[in-house]
Design an enzyme around this catalytic site. Structure first.
Site, PDB file in Angstrom:
ATOM      1  N   GLY A  33      -4.310  -5.344  -0.282  1.00 12.12           N
ATOM      2  CA  GLY A  33      -4.881  -5.954  -0.938  1.00 12.12           C
ATOM      3  C   GLY A  33      -4.092  -5.860  -2.484  1.00 12.12           C
ATOM      4  N   GLU A  69      -1.662  -5.373  -5.582  1.00 12.71           N
ATOM      5  CA  GLU A  69      -1.316  -4.723  -5.971  1.00 12.71           C
ATOM      6  C   GLU A  69      -1.169  -4.559  -7.860  1.00 12.71           C
ATOM      7  OE1 GLU A  69       1.749  -3.123  -3.955  1.00 12.71           O
ATOM      8  OE2 GLU A  69      -0.054  -1.877  -2.704  1.00 12.71           O
ATOM      9  N   ASN A  71      -1.784   7.498  -0.204  1.00 13.70           N
ATOM     10  CA  ASN A  71      -2.189   6.728   0.852  1.00 13.70           C
ATOM     11  C   ASN A  71      -1.621   8.161   2.051  1.00 13.70           C
ATOM     12  OD1 ASN A  71      -3.674   6.961   2.837  1.00 13.70           O
ATOM     13  ND2 ASN A  71      -4.091   4.525   3.215  1.00 13.70           N
ATOM     14  N   SER A  85      -4.436   0.697  -1.458  1.00 12.02           N
ATOM     15  CA  SER A  85      -3.929   1.280  -1.156  1.00 12.02           C
ATOM     16  C   SER A  85      -4.727   1.959  -1.063  1.00 12.02           C
ATOM     17  CB  SER A  85      -2.904   1.507  -1.413  1.00 12.02           C
ATOM     18  OG  SER A  85      -2.074   2.437  -0.460  1.00 12.02           O
ATOM     19  N   GLY A  86      -5.303   2.425   0.029  1.00 18.25           N
ATOM     20  CA  GLY A  86      -6.029   3.604   0.297  1.00 18.25           C
ATOM     21  C   GLY A  86      -7.788   3.941   0.128  1.00 18.25           C
ATOM     22  N   THR A 104      -7.422   0.421   7.040  1.00 16.23           N
ATOM     23  CA  THR A 104      -6.774   0.408   8.225  1.00 16.23           C
ATOM     24  C   THR A 104      -8.187   1.336   8.719  1.00 16.23           C
ATOM     25  OG1 THR A 104      -4.948   0.752   7.977  1.00 16.23           O
ATOM     26  CG2 THR A 104      -4.710   1.652   9.538  1.00 16.23           C
ATOM     27  N   SER A 146      -0.746   5.529   4.798  1.00  8.87           N
ATOM     28  CA  SER A 146      -0.488   3.705   4.631  1.00  8.87           C
ATOM     29  C   SER A 146       0.290   2.737   5.265  1.00  8.87           C
ATOM     30  CB  SER A 146      -0.153   3.819   2.604  1.00  8.87           C
ATOM     31  OG  SER A 146       0.374   2.615   2.106  1.00  8.87           O
ATOM     32  N   SER A 147      -0.559   1.670   5.509  1.00  9.77           N
ATOM     33  CA  SER A 147       0.158   1.077   5.913  1.00  9.77           C
ATOM     34  C   SER A 147       1.314   0.535   5.059  1.00  9.77           C
ATOM     35  CB  SER A 147      -0.863  -0.049   6.559  1.00  9.77           C
ATOM     36  OG  SER A 147      -2.135   0.931   7.091  1.00  9.77           O
TER      37      SER A 147
HETATM   38  N1  LIG Z   1     -14.990   5.334   6.392  1.00  3.59           N
HETATM   39  C1  LIG Z   1     -14.578   6.574   6.314  1.00  3.59           C
HETATM   40  N2  LIG Z   1     -14.890   7.298   6.093  1.00  3.59           N
HETATM   41  C2  LIG Z   1     -13.851   8.756   6.179  1.00  3.59           C
HETATM   42  N3  LIG Z   1     -13.059   8.717   5.402  1.00  3.59           N
HETATM   43  C3  LIG Z   1     -12.391   7.667   4.679  1.00  3.59           C
HETATM   44  C4  LIG Z   1     -12.914   6.373   5.331  1.00  3.59           C
HETATM   45  N4  LIG Z   1     -12.203   5.684   5.440  1.00  3.59           N
HETATM   46  C5  LIG Z   1     -10.977   6.137   4.308  1.00  3.59           C
HETATM   47  N5  LIG Z   1     -11.009   7.197   4.317  1.00  3.59           N
HETATM   48  C6  LIG Z   1      -9.681   8.350   4.400  1.00  3.59           C
HETATM   49  O1  LIG Z   1      -8.922   7.133   3.212  1.00  3.59           O
HETATM   50  C7  LIG Z   1      -8.017   7.450   3.767  1.00  3.59           C
HETATM   51  C8  LIG Z   1      -7.009   6.542   3.449  1.00  3.59           C
HETATM   52  O2  LIG Z   1      -7.831   5.506   4.172  1.00  3.59           O
HETATM   53  P1  LIG Z   1      -6.983   3.847   5.025  1.00  3.59           P
HETATM   54  O3  LIG Z   1      -5.298   4.595   5.075  1.00  3.59           O
HETATM   55  O4  LIG Z   1      -7.362   3.374   6.111  1.00  3.59           O
HETATM   56  O5  LIG Z   1      -6.768   3.286   3.743  1.00  3.59           O
HETATM   57  P2  LIG Z   1      -5.461   2.131   4.141  1.00  3.59           P
HETATM   58  O6  LIG Z   1      -6.509   0.861   2.986  1.00  3.59           O
HETATM   59  O7  LIG Z   1      -5.342   0.895   5.063  1.00  3.59           O
HETATM   60  O8  LIG Z   1      -4.867   2.148   3.294  1.00  3.59           O
HETATM   61  P3  LIG Z   1      -3.362   1.455   2.594  1.00  3.59           P
HETATM   62  O9  LIG Z   1      -3.132   0.052   2.057  1.00  3.59           O
HETATM   63  O10 LIG Z   1      -2.288   1.679   2.313  1.00  3.59           O
HETATM   64  O11 LIG Z   1      -2.949   0.935   4.693  1.00  3.59           O
HETATM   65  C9  LIG Z   1      -8.401   7.607   5.201  1.00  3.59           C
HETATM   66  O12 LIG Z   1      -6.610   8.648   6.181  1.00  3.59           O
HETATM   67  C10 LIG Z   1      -8.902   8.759   5.114  1.00  3.59           C
HETATM   68  O13 LIG Z   1      -8.922  10.154   4.970  1.00  3.59           O
HETATM   69 MG   LIG Z   2      -3.855   1.119   6.258  1.00  2.00          MG
END
Ligand SMILES: Nc1ncnc2c1ncn2[C@@H]1O[C@H](COP(=O)(O)OP(=O)(O)OP(=O)(O)O)[C@@H](O)[C@H]1O
Ligand SMILES: [Mg+2]
Length: 1027
Positions: free
Chosen positions: A388, A390, A157, A107-108, A112, A160-161
């Protein structure tokens, strides 16, 4: 991909397969750190992209970046999520094989975000048409809607999805995106009713309350204050600085209409969201009997209206449960705790099913409308954004499902990676060397096997009549799979493990590591039970969305619904099937720190993720055979300069060229293998040595290239200049020749005209002679202009041509007049007087008297005697008469002609002859009859007086040396210009008393005045040369 030594030191290697020590986790992490420090967040493991969340905007996602990766070979540019996107897209287009991009990470970690970047890449770079534009918009706009309903702020996050997502994008034969389909997995429904401290419910609740219009909130019976709602206060964190609920609300509303939601559908959707909030605020009171009753009737009122159900029925359903026993329906009241969980179960069910409805609705909007038959199947690219591995302090049913999902994905990954490796070796004709790896099928089986798997045991426990509980489930686990190498419990564990395990926990040894799961809540969550009467109420709803979510058929179906774990297992199996049918690409996301901070690289956290993402295993598999492989063409193109035979170009077969090259480079046989189309290099150091040699070679090549380029460009420049000069010269010569020819033609014409004109010069003016005449005139006038006479005395004048004689004469006269006029204007009064006298003299004597010409150049004097030379007495006797002229003269006596010196004085009235002081004779001008003079050069003259005048003694014979001057003066003073007689031969004069004398004039050698024998006065005048 390949890079020089210096760059490698600073930014590490772009592909982990090139790490010398590929088994070292420390080297792996060090390479990640180097690149992260340089803001290089992407690194490959072969074709797998490892991405580290930068937590800051790196400006590497612009349209320019997209263009840079478009249609470019994977290895030619630095690693990027666009390279993966483009590679999949091109494979789909060229091989017409479905693709999928699997994005994983905790997460984070940025899953996404990565999936959004990929979607944006396709939206921008793929070809488009009008219809495609709407599909692109809908694909892009599905994200904010799904995120609003499926994402929430967690401790890890802010966005977070809380569900897994697989999205298929369909492309037409031109490569334009034309449709899409989304599959969702395991929404974290428990969040609807409960959030941990510092976390929030799903974004949509806050967006509605913060952004919803007053009117809307009134209709929904909501207040603009999240604190008012029990379901929103559990985490004690309704507001988050990084989230702007109000503006997000606007985005979501717009996205809903882009996707194609009607106003009514939006209204009904929001009615459901508001209902969940109202459900959360339903409070129970406890009767003495322990039965629960509802204390908040307003909520029931709102719920009845918003859900379109009967309020009383709902109230009843929220406090009782119906059980069917032996075909009979039994209603029993719920106690306080049961009622609260029934209410929460309803909220979760309503929200969860609505979410599924929402995904289906989006799918309808994204569906490819022109899908006709299987023959016309369109290729897909799938995007999997799924949770991923956890591992928390307390891991529950959700973590169990998630980690099971990751086991499945890992299995798929290993299978596909190994398979693709093997396929490549086979295709290249290289013997396959078996790779030792851990096959996690054993763990997957432990979880999912029929009857013996953990899920089966859990389901069995859920279905079992009697008092089944989470603990009985744990016991059953111990009894059934207790001996499994990958499972242990507190009871079964050795002493050391027992210390770190709770009594209610079982431990699974996943491929990525050990995880302890607490069995508490496993049964309930797996059952996901909603009391039948609550389902019945929902089936009665007027809300069209709810009627689709709660199907009446469900009530009639006596079969127990599938448990959550089984549902998940089935959907995972389907997902695996989908993914197996496609060619996968992988994006492995890593979170650099827990503080969501840019630039912080937390070693421990990253090591943990490297382990759970199985990256080292991934690298090991990839490196099992050869570290590096490239098509012959690419390899030869890059390194051909290192071998004289292959430089600058190799004419033969590519394989022979590569073979020659590597032999020249000194590769040992065990270091490489040549396949059908690729070279395989076993160790990175071999490649790096070649790469470093290229770096050195580049310098000499660069200077060689530079100098030959300079030479070439200078030569080209010179040639260009020279040819330009030749052109200019030729033109200039042409111009000169033209001019010369023209001049010659003109000259010939002129001469011809001149000659013709000369021939016809005497004719009337005609075309033949006009030029000549004009020329003659012109040249005469020009000549005249240059040769005009300089003074009035200059009589020269150019001879005029016949045609201009008259004009010339006119001009001459005019010019003379003009000169004379100018001359006159310039002369002074004395000179004028002089000239007047000379004029008179000329009138009298010109051409009449011989010595006149001699007098012309001599100036007339005012007088020949000054005051002292005249006796004062004479002057006295003359009294007031003004003296005008005086001159010494010789007087000849009338008798004897004796010569006597006298003075002749001229006054204004008379002429006086004076001897010393005596006035000898006075002749009034009135009495002066005339004056006679000879035509010769002598100075003798006679003043004639009247004979009757007694006072006079007769005419006076005088001689003056200045005869012309003297007589002119006399003529002027006496006004006798016309009375001067110029005689030839002799002059007769009176001598008084009527006697006459004669003077004879002759020419002789010199002047001689004497009395002749004949009694005449003989005057011999000298002969002058001029006569
Ligand atoms: N390539 C990137 N460039 C800049 N900031 C990023 C990038 N990727 C992620 N972030 C930052 O990290 C935060 C978390 O990313 P994201 O929501 O994609 O995580 P995730 O892997 O989907 O987490 P979750 O499993 O909780 O959904 C985003 O809101 C953004 O602020
Ligand atoms: Mg996500």
């Amino acid at each position: 991909m390949e890079s020089a030594l210096t760059a490698r030191d600073r930014v590490g290697v772009q592909d982990f397969v090139l790490l010398e020590n590929h088994t070292s986790e420390a080297a792996f992490i060090e390479n990640l750190r180097k690149r992260f420090k340089e803001n290089l967040i992407y690194t490959y493991i072969g074709s797998v992209l490892v991405s580290v969340n930068p937590y800051k905007d790196l400006e590497i996602y612009t349209k320019n970046h997209m263009e840079r990766y478009r249609g470019v070979n994977f290895y030619e540019v630095s690693p990027h999520v666009y390279a993966v996107s483009d590679n999949s897209y091109r494979s789909m287009r060229t091989e017409r094989k479905d693709q999928c991009i699997l994005i994983s990470g905790e997460s984070g970690a940025g899953k996404t975000e990565a999936s959004k970047k990929i979607l944006q890449y396709y939206a921008v770079t793929c070809p488009a048409s009008d219809q495609v534009e709407t599909v692109k918009d809908r694909l892009l706009q599905s994200n904010p809607v799904l995120e609003a309903f499926g994402n929430a702020k967690t401790l890890r996050n802010d966005n977070s999805s809380r569900f897994g997502k697989y999205m298929d994008i369909q492309f037409d034969f031109k490569g334009a995106p034309v449709g899409g389909h989304i599959l969702n997995y395991l929404l974290e429904k428990s969040r609807v009713v409960h959030q941990n401290h510092g976390e929030r419910n799903f974004h949509i609740f806050y967006q509605l309350i913060e952004g919803g219009e007053e009117d809307l909130l009134r209709r929904l019976g909501l207040e603009r204050n999240p604190q008012q709602y029990q379901y929103l206060v559990k985490g004690n964190c309704p507001k988050v600085s990084s989230i702007n609920d109000r503006s997000d609300w606007k985005v979501v509303r717009k996205a809903l209409s882009v996707i194609g939601f009607s106003e009514d559908e939006v209204e009904e959707l929001l009615n459901i969201i508001a209902s969940v909030l109202h459900l959360g605020n339903i409070q129970y009171g406890g009767e003495d009997s322990g039965n629960a009753y509802i204390t908040t009737d307003t909520q029931i009122k709102y719920l009845a209206r918003l859900l379109g159900v009967d309020g009383l029925v709902l109230k009843e359903a929220l406090t009782h449960k119906t059980i069917i026993a032996k075909g009979e329906e039994l209603k029993s009241p719920l106690n306080l705790e049961q009622a609260s969980s029934a209410r929460d179960a309803l909220s979760k069910a309503v929200y969860g099913r609505t979410f599924t409805w929402l995904v289906n609705k989006i799918n309808v909007s994204l569906a490819y409308k022109f899908f006709i038959s299987a023959v016309l199947t369109v290729p897909f690219i799938g995007l999997l954004d799924i949770y991923g591995f956890e591992v928390f302090q307390h891991n529950s049913f959700e973590q169990f499902c998630i980690n099971y999902c990751n086991e499945k994905l890992q299995q798929l990954f290993i299978e596909l990676t190994l398979k693709s490796e093997q396929d490549e070796y086979e295709a290249e004709g290289i013997t396959w060397e078996p790779v030792q790896y851990f096959n996690n099928k054993i763990i997957c089986d432990l979880v999912e096997e029929k009857f013996k798997g953990i899920i089966s045991i859990l389901d069995e426990e859920c279905l079992r009549p009697g008092d089944a509980s989470d603990i009985t489930f744990l016991e059953k686990l111990e009894n059934t799979v207790g001996g499994h190498a990958h499972l242990t419990t507190h009871k079964l564990a050795d002493g050391k493990t027992r210390k770190v395990m709770g009594r209610e926990e079982f431990r699974l040894l996943h491929y990525a590591g050990e995880v302890n799961y607490n069995v508490n809540g496993f049964l309930d969550k797996n059952n996901d039970l909603l009391f039948r009467n609550l389902k019945e109420v929902m089936c009665m709803s007027d809300n069209k969305i709810l009627t689709q979510c709660f199907d009446r058929a469900e009530l009639k179906d006596s079969k127990r619904p599938e448990t959550a774990a089984t549902q998940f297992k089935t959907s995972l199996a389907k997902l695996m099937e989908i993914l197996m049918s496609k060619e996968p690409s992988y994006v492995r996301c890593i979170k650099p720190n827990d503080a969501k901070q840019a630039g912080r690289f937390d070693d421990v956290l990253i090591r943990h993720q490297v382990k759970y993402l199985g990256l080292m295993e991934n690298l090991r598999v990839r490196r099992a055979g050869f570290a590096y492989r490239r098509h012959y063409e690419t390899f030869l193109q890059r390194y051909k300069s290192l071998c004289p035979e292959t430089w600058p170009s190799w004419q033969g077969k590519l394989a022979d060229g590569v073979s020659t090259l590597v032999k020249h480079l000194g590769y040992k046989p065990e270091e490489y293998k040549l396949g059908r189309s690729k070279i395989f290099i076993r160790f990175p150091k071999t490649l790096f040595a070649t790469e470093d040699a290229l770096e050195t070679r580049k310098h000499s090549l660069a200077s060689k290239l530079q100098s030959s380029w300079k030479g070439y460009s200078q030569k080209t420049k010179y040639r260009k200049l020279r040819s330009s000069a030749v052109v200019v010269q030729a033109w200039w010569r042409g111009i000169l020749a033209c001019r010369r020819a023209q001049r010659k033609r003109q000259a010939a014409n002129t001469i011809r005209r001149f000659i013709k004109g000369f021939i016809y010069r005497h004719n009337e003016r005609c075309p033949e002679n006009e030029y000549f005449l004009d020329y003659v005139r012109y040249s005469f006038l020009m000549k005249l202009r240059r040769n005009l006479p300089k003074s009035v005395l200059d009589k020269s004048w150019p001879t005029a041509p016949t045609a201009l004689i008259e004009a010339s004469e006119q001009l001459r006269k005019l010019y003379m007049q003009n000169m004379v006029w100018g001359y006159c204007k310039r002369i002074n009064p004395e000179w004028k007087h002089q000239l007047e006298q000379k004029m008179v003299a000329s009138e009298i004597f010109k051409n009449k008297k011989d010595n006149y010409p001699q007098s012309v150049p001599k100036l007339f004097m005012g007088t020949r005697l000054n005051g002292e030379e005249i006796n004062p007495k004479v002057l006295q006797s003359l009294g007031s008469e003004t003296m005008k002229y005086a001159v010494p003269v010789t007087k000849y006596d009338r008798k004897g002609y004796k010569a006597r010196p006298r003075q002749l004085l001229l006054t204004s009235n008379c002429a006086v002859i004076v001897e010393e002081a005596k006035l000898k004779q006075r002749i009034d001008y009135a009495a002066l009859k005339g004056i006679s003079v000879s035509s010769l050069s002598d100075g003798v003259f006679v003043l004639h007086v009247p004979t009757e005048d007694k006072k006079q003694k007769g005419d006076v014979v005088l001689q003056s040396d200045h005869i012309i001057e003297t007589l002119t003066k006399v003529a002027i003073c006496a006004d006798k210009v016309n009375s001067i007689n110029i005689n030839q031969g002799s002059i007769t004069f009176t001598m008084g008393q009527g006697k006459e004398g004669i003077i004879d004039f002759t020419s002789g050698s010199e002047l001689l005045v004497a009395k002749a024998k004949n009694g005449h006065l003989s005057v011999t005048a000298p002969r002058l040369n001029s006569r």
